[in-house]
Scaffold this motif. Structure first.
Motif, PDB file in Angstrom:
ATOM      1  N   LYS A   1       0.816  -1.212   0.000  1.00 39.94           N
ATOM      2  CA  LYS A   1       0.000   0.000   0.000  1.00 39.94           C
ATOM      3  C   LYS A   1       0.852   1.266   0.000  1.00 39.94           C
ATOM      4  O   LYS A   1       0.451   2.293  -0.565  1.00 39.94           O
ATOM      5  N   LEU A   2       2.027   1.205   0.616  1.00 37.26           N
ATOM      6  CA  LEU A   2       2.908   2.367   0.567  1.00 37.26           C
ATOM      7  C   LEU A   2       3.403   2.611  -0.853  1.00 37.26           C
ATOM      8  O   LEU A   2       3.450   3.758  -1.319  1.00 37.26           O
ATOM      9  N   ILE A   3       3.775   1.543  -1.557  1.00 37.81           N
ATOM     10  CA  ILE A   3       4.213   1.687  -2.948  1.00 37.81           C
ATOM     11  C   ILE A   3       3.058   2.172  -3.811  1.00 37.81           C
ATOM     12  O   ILE A   3       3.228   3.044  -4.681  1.00 37.81           O
ATOM     13  N   GLU A   4       1.861   1.624  -3.570  1.00 32.45           N
ATOM     14  CA  GLU A   4       0.688   2.046  -4.336  1.00 32.45           C
ATOM     15  C   GLU A   4       0.406   3.531  -4.123  1.00 32.45           C
ATOM     16  O   GLU A   4       0.096   4.264  -5.075  1.00 32.45           O
TER      17      GLU A   4
ATOM     18  N   GLU B   1       0.252   9.032  -6.136  1.00 35.41           N
ATOM     19  CA  GLU B   1       0.571  10.440  -5.903  1.00 35.41           C
ATOM     20  C   GLU B   1       1.685  10.948  -6.822  1.00 35.41           C
ATOM     21  O   GLU B   1       2.046  12.125  -6.768  1.00 35.41           O
ATOM     22  N   GLN B   2       2.241  10.031  -7.660  1.00 38.36           N
ATOM     23  CA  GLN B   2       3.316  10.379  -8.593  1.00 38.36           C
ATOM     24  C   GLN B   2       4.495  11.039  -7.865  1.00 38.36           C
ATOM     25  O   GLN B   2       5.034  12.051  -8.307  1.00 38.36           O
ATOM     26  N   LEU B   3       4.876  10.419  -6.767  1.00 41.07           N
ATOM     27  CA  LEU B   3       6.011  10.935  -6.011  1.00 41.07           C
ATOM     28  C   LEU B   3       7.318  10.571  -6.690  1.00 41.07           C
ATOM     29  O   LEU B   3       7.405   9.587  -7.435  1.00 41.07           O
ATOM     30  N   ALA B   4       8.358  11.355  -6.433  1.00 36.78           N
ATOM     31  CA  ALA B   4       9.656  11.124  -7.054  1.00 36.78           C
ATOM     32  C   ALA B   4      10.243   9.803  -6.583  1.00 36.78           C
ATOM     33  O   ALA B   4      10.162   9.449  -5.410  1.00 36.78           O
TER      34      ALA B   4
ATOM     35  N   GLU C   1       8.519   1.681  -9.625  1.00 33.54           N
ATOM     36  CA  GLU C   1       8.283   0.435 -10.371  1.00 33.54           C
ATOM     37  C   GLU C   1       9.365  -0.598 -10.055  1.00 33.54           C
ATOM     38  O   GLU C   1       9.080  -1.788  -9.894  1.00 33.54           O
ATOM     39  N   THR C   2      10.615  -0.138  -9.961  1.00 37.97           N
ATOM     40  CA  THR C   2      11.694  -1.055  -9.601  1.00 37.97           C
ATOM     41  C   THR C   2      11.519  -1.564  -8.167  1.00 37.97           C
ATOM     42  O   THR C   2      11.750  -2.738  -7.871  1.00 37.97           O
ATOM     43  N   THR C   3      11.106  -0.666  -7.271  1.00 41.26           N
ATOM     44  CA  THR C   3      10.864  -1.074  -5.889  1.00 41.26           C
ATOM     45  C   THR C   3       9.746  -2.109  -5.811  1.00 41.26           C
ATOM     46  O   THR C   3       9.842  -3.092  -5.064  1.00 41.26           O
ATOM     47  N   PHE C   4       8.691  -1.905  -6.607  1.00 39.14           N
ATOM     48  CA  PHE C   4       7.584  -2.866  -6.608  1.00 39.14           C
ATOM     49  C   PHE C   4       8.040  -4.215  -7.177  1.00 39.14           C
ATOM     50  O   PHE C   4       7.626  -5.274  -6.675  1.00 39.14           O
ATOM     51  N   ALA C   5       8.889  -4.195  -8.213  1.00 44.40           N
ATOM     52  CA  ALA C   5       9.400  -5.451  -8.773  1.00 44.40           C
ATOM     53  C   ALA C   5      10.221  -6.211  -7.732  1.00 44.40           C
ATOM     54  O   ALA C   5      10.123  -7.440  -7.615  1.00 44.40           O
ATOM     55  N   TYR C   6      11.035  -5.480  -6.982  1.00 43.87           N
ATOM     56  CA  TYR C   6      11.826  -6.111  -5.920  1.00 43.87           C
ATOM     57  C   TYR C   6      10.909  -6.700  -4.852  1.00 43.87           C
ATOM     58  O   TYR C   6      11.135  -7.811  -4.362  1.00 43.87           O
ATOM     59  N   PHE C   7       9.827  -5.981  -4.512  1.00 43.94           N
ATOM     60  CA  PHE C   7       8.867  -6.454  -3.524  1.00 43.94           C
ATOM     61  C   PHE C   7       8.208  -7.749  -3.998  1.00 43.94           C
ATOM     62  O   PHE C   7       8.071  -8.712  -3.226  1.00 43.94           O
ATOM     63  N   ARG C   8       7.813  -7.813  -5.266  1.00 41.87           N
ATOM     64  CA  ARG C   8       7.182  -9.015  -5.784  1.00 41.87           C
ATOM     65  C   ARG C   8       8.148 -10.201  -5.781  1.00 41.87           C
ATOM     66  O   ARG C   8       7.757 -11.340  -5.526  1.00 41.87           O
ATOM     67  N   GLU C   9       9.415  -9.952  -6.045  1.00 36.21           N
ATOM     68  CA  GLU C   9      10.401 -11.033  -6.007  1.00 36.21           C
ATOM     69  C   GLU C   9      10.601 -11.556  -4.585  1.00 36.21           C
ATOM     70  O   GLU C   9      10.787 -12.762  -4.375  1.00 36.21           O
ATOM     71  N   LEU C  10      10.536 -10.658  -3.610  1.00 37.14           N
ATOM     72  CA  LEU C  10      10.639 -11.095  -2.220  1.00 37.14           C
ATOM     73  C   LEU C  10       9.449 -11.977  -1.850  1.00 37.14           C
ATOM     74  O   LEU C  10       9.598 -13.016  -1.205  1.00 37.14           O
TER      75      LEU C  10
ATOM     76  N   ASP D   1      12.755   1.284   4.585  1.00 40.20           N
ATOM     77  CA  ASP D   1      13.400   2.076   3.533  1.00 40.20           C
ATOM     78  C   ASP D   1      12.360   2.913   2.786  1.00 40.20           C
ATOM     79  O   ASP D   1      12.569   4.105   2.537  1.00 40.20           O
ATOM     80  N   ILE D   2      11.218   2.300   2.442  1.00 38.33           N
ATOM     81  CA  ILE D   2      10.167   3.036   1.732  1.00 38.33           C
ATOM     82  C   ILE D   2       9.598   4.143   2.607  1.00 38.33           C
ATOM     83  O   ILE D   2       9.393   5.274   2.159  1.00 38.33           O
ATOM     84  N   THR D   3       9.349   3.823   3.876  1.00 39.23           N
ATOM     85  CA  THR D   3       8.821   4.833   4.798  1.00 39.23           C
ATOM     86  C   THR D   3       9.772   6.010   4.925  1.00 39.23           C
ATOM     87  O   THR D   3       9.341   7.179   4.929  1.00 39.23           O
TER      88      THR D   3
END
Length: 429
Positions: free
Chosen positions: A181-184, A189-192, A196-205, A231-233
């Motif tokens: 939900k944090l990544i979503e 919000e189109q934050l800097a 997408e790379t972070t979400f891919a890493y999350f899915r691999e985990l 890290d995301i927070t």
């Protein structure tokens, strides 16, 4: 005492040391020892993974216990039951007699009952004139009394392990929800940031967690997932602070002066990348437009860096296995040509620093800002992509500045290198 001296099985059944040990333990049963038969049975059901018995074997034991006339097992009331296989079948929901014999053997081997066979192998009781049982041949339940404390302890261990696994799964489930939900939120919000790379890493985990994971595997996955969440927070909090800061730039900018005109960044050449470098690896931060236009204002940068140094939480380090998977070239520079822990990785990073021409002050500044583990990880990444970087020292200082402002995350850099090698997070189990 019902167990009497050592008894051997009838017919072709072999005698084993386990049977002898069970009979020896039962012979030490005290006259005042007793146990509730259904309470110990419930403990047996809970402890069955550690006792090596199956559900169907316990169903046969349940049938045996039903033939014991009292609820409390004690030597005073006799401890041998002698039902026929036909009677056991009726109380075992119609289980086949051949199956019953097999499960009775399992109970004997597990040391939960003792065979007391008659001369002809039949099960029966010889009664006295008063009608009391003088001698019985069948199965002795004495081990259930002798091993009562052990069985209770094993049941407690299984219950504690089950509770531990349940809590690990709950914590992992909550952490997965938080990260998703944090990544979503960051994407909506189109934050800097390279979300997408972070979400891919999350899915691999998530994909690396086995369906039937052990407690150790769940604990490792939870630790890695919590690191990613922290890290995301941290990145989101820094972006929120940057937005608040940008709202007051027009009022405060005229009062800011550069108190450090002699920059130490001249120790290395300016950061450049060679043509063809992997853009994902470089991780150009997407800062707000006002910050990008004001880069030349040294006073403003000094103010932002000062605030970030005081307010930004420390970057979290990633698992050593992931770092070595992304940067295998680093292993050659470890002590003895191998890296088994973080200390050896940091020692290898010092060797690589000198080889790439990175000044000691640049590396110390990176270690102070990111932490020694993260600084060593960044050096490993720079070594892995050294052919695309003109100035390793300049690049390290640039990443250090970004880390001070909360604009740099190691996760996307590592996952970019993993994908460049054609691999992903290794599955456990």
């Amino acid at each position: 005492m019902e167990t009497g001296s050592v008894t051997t099985p009838f017919g072709q059944r072999p005698m084993t040391l386990g049977m002898l040990a069970s009979q020896k333990a039962a012979s030490e049963l005290q006259a005042d020892q007793s146990v509730d038969k259904w309470k110990i049975y419930r403990s047996l059901c809970a402890a069955k993974p550690l006792l090596g018995v199956t559900d169907r074997a316990l169903a046969v034991l349940n049938a045996l216990l039903s033939f014991y006339p009292k609820n409390v097992l004690s030597e005073e009331n006799g401890l041998v039951v002698f039902p026929s296989n036909e009677q056991l079948s009726l109380r075992s929901h119609g289980m086949a007699e051949q199956t019953i014999r097999r499960h009775l053997a399992v109970l004997v081997e597990a040391g939960l009952i003792i065979r007391k066979d008659s001369p002809n192998g039949k099960r029966y009781a010889r009664r006295a004139k008063e009608g009391e049982v003088a001698e019985a041949f069948g199965f002795s339940l004495a081990p259930l009394i002798v091993r009562a404390e052990e069985i209770e302890r094993l049941a407690s261990e299984v219950a504690a392990e089950r509770l531990h696994m349940q809590r690990l799964r709950e914590q992992l489930s909550l952490c997965r929800r938080d990260v998703a939900k944090l990544i979503e939120t960051a994407m909506e919000e189109q934050l800097a940031g390279d979300w997408e790379t972070t979400f891919a890493y999350f899915r691999e985990l998530v994909g690396s967690i086995p369906r039937t994971a052990t407690a150790e595997q769940l604990s490792t996955a939870l630790e890695t997932m919590e690191t990613l969440r922290d890290d995301i927070t941290s990145r989101l909090e820094t972006l929120l602070k940057a937005k608040k800061t940008d709202g007051n730039h027009d009022q405060n900018e005229r009062h800011i002066h550069n108190s450090n005109p002699d920059s130490t960044f001249d120790l290395e050449p300016a950061f450049e990348t060679k043509q063809g470098a992997n853009s994902e690896f470089m991780i150009e931060p997407k800062t707000v437009a006002s910050t990008r236009k004001q880069k030349s204002d040294a006073g403003r940068i000094a103010r932002v860096q000062s605030q970030a140094a005081n307010d930004r939480p420390d970057l979290k380090s990633f698992p050593l296995g992931l770092v070595l998977q992304a940067c295998p070239d680093m292993v050659s520079y470890g002590p003895g040509g191998s890296i088994a822990n973080w200390r050896e990785l940091m020692a290898a990073a010092v060797v690589v620093r000198g080889m790439l021409g990175v000044s000691e002050s640049a590396y110390e500044e990176a270690a102070a800002t990111m932490g020694p583990e993260n600084a060593a990880t960044v050096m490993a990444c720079i070594l892995e992509r050294g052919g695309h970087i003109n100035s390793a020292g300049g690049y390290l200082r640039d990443l250090t500045r970004r880390a001070e402002r909360g604009e740099f995350s190691i996760g996307p850099m590592l996952m970019s290198l993993v994908r460049a090698r054609g691999g992903g997070t290794r599955r456990a189990g």
